[in-house]
Design a protein around this motif. Structure first.
Motif, mmCIF file in Angstrom:
data_model
loop_
_atom_site.group_PDB
_atom_site.id
_atom_site.type_symbol
_atom_site.label_atom_id
_atom_site.label_comp_id
_atom_site.label_asym_id
_atom_site.label_seq_id
_atom_site.Cartn_x
_atom_site.Cartn_y
_atom_site.Cartn_z
ATOM 1 N N GLY A 237 0.824 -1.212 0.000
ATOM 2 C CA GLY A 237 0.000 0.000 0.000
ATOM 3 C C GLY A 237 0.850 1.251 0.000
ATOM 4 N N ASN A 238 1.934 1.228 0.772
ATOM 5 C CA ASN A 238 2.835 2.376 0.844
ATOM 6 C C ASN A 238 3.502 2.640 -0.508
ATOM 7 N N VAL A 239 3.954 1.575 -1.170
ATOM 8 C CA VAL A 239 4.579 1.723 -2.493
ATOM 9 C C VAL A 239 3.585 2.317 -3.479
ATOM 10 N N LEU A 240 2.350 1.816 -3.474
ATOM 11 C CA LEU A 240 1.319 2.321 -4.392
ATOM 12 C C LEU A 240 1.046 3.805 -4.144
ATOM 13 N N ILE A 241 0.907 4.187 -2.885
ATOM 14 C CA ILE A 241 0.651 5.593 -2.540
ATOM 15 C C ILE A 241 1.798 6.479 -3.015
ATOM 16 N N ASN A 242 3.036 6.027 -2.806
ATOM 17 C CA ASN A 242 4.193 6.830 -3.221
ATOM 18 C C ASN A 242 4.259 6.988 -4.737
#
Length: 309
Positions: free
Chosen positions: A71-76
């Motif tokens: 999720g963090n990678v997608l948001i970034n």
């Protein structure tokens, strides 16, 4: 001669906003490229741990960590262009803009790590920012998947890195430095690497140094904040040597949770609940911006009073 040198160093042209999309595409997504390597090393550690019956992995917790990380990678990836606009805007305001040069990576990295130390330290000392970091500390096991636990709202802390931008470093250099810094922190989340040679332990945030940071014992709380260079902790008085084995997780344990939404936002939910029940503006302010340790002690005191009465 001096003016010519300064101009060549700090006289880079402004970046046209029409070029930002191209810059964003040419700036490497190092973390995305590194996912297969991180996955391989993680599965290797899982296999070794299982073979040795060390039980370093708990299924729900590890899956939860992975979901948080993805999720963090997608948001970034989604907000990367927006962050580029911010850093390009600051870059264009400065008269001392540095050109895109490989060697600027080195001073940029040191300054970025210095800012990272203070961002991290303040995130442990103030509850609102703690809510953007708590997910990283909620794991009760210590393994490579813990490095995936990066908050979905941690980009709020971008403000701490504006000094890096104000020095005139090229936005691509800053983004590369940021990703390398995150990648460095992957390997320190393991129990398999014991203490390294003394000079390494003195300079870098090694697995031994970082295990201390994840410990919930009183002597380990709020210690070893450094991302790459542990000497920041030595300089500013927050260094603690690893002695007994840390007990991992929060002081108030949450168990082996899988739900990434809960893992990211449970502290915010608790904060709103505390504010809702608190009487008076001063107490409400305390529950939002006070020290997490002081808030924990306050709530513990309340619980003891309720038990007595």
């Amino acid at each position: 001669m001096i003016n010519s040198c300064l101009l060549s160093l700090f006289g880079a042209p402004k970046i046209l906003y029409s070029e930002i999309t191209h810059l964003e595409h040419t700036s490497p997504n190092i973390i995305v490229y590194a996912i297969p390597v991180m996955a391989f090393l993680t599965f290797l550690e899982i296999g070794v741990s299982w073979y040795q019956n060390k039980k370093l992995y708990k299924t729900k917790e590890s899956v939860g960590s992975t979901l948080v990380g993805l999720g963090n990678v997608l948001i970034n990836v989604l907000i990367k262009v927006g962050l580029f606009y911010l850093f390009v805007w600051v870059y264009n305001l400065l008269p001392w803009r540095m050109s895109l040069s490989w060697w600027t990576f080195i001073p940029c990295y040191f300054l970025f790590d210095f800012c990272s130390y203070w961002s991290h330290r303040i995130s442990h000392q103030q509850r609102f920012l703690w809510s953007t970091h708590v997910v990283h500390h909620s794991a009760e096991s210590y393994n490579l998947t813990v490095s995936f636990r990066l908050s979905w709202i941690q980009n709020i802390k971008t403000i701490f890195f504006l000094p890096v931008a104000l020095c005139g470093f090229h936005p691509i250099v800053i983004f590369v430095v940021s990703q390398v810094s995150v990648m460095f922190q992957f390997w320190v989340h393991t129990e398999y690497i014991k203490k390294l040679p003394r000079w390494v332990e003195y300079v870098f945030a090694t697995p031994s140094n970082h295990r201390v940071h994840h410990g919930s014992q009183e002597k380990y709380l709020d210690k070893n904040y450094a991302a790459t260079f542990i000497f920041w902790d030595r300089i500013f008085g927050t260094f603690q040597l690893e002695e007994e084995r840390p007990i991992y997780g929060l002081t108030t344990k949450i168990g082996n949770r899988l739900n990434p939404i809960f893992l990211n936002f449970h502290e915010i939910k608790d904060m709103f609940q505390d504010v809702k029940t608190a009487k008076g503006f001063k107490k409400k302010w305390f529950y939002i911006f006070g020290s997490p340790t002081a808030i924990y002690n306050e709530k513990l005191k309340k619980t003891k009073k309720q038990v007595i009465t």
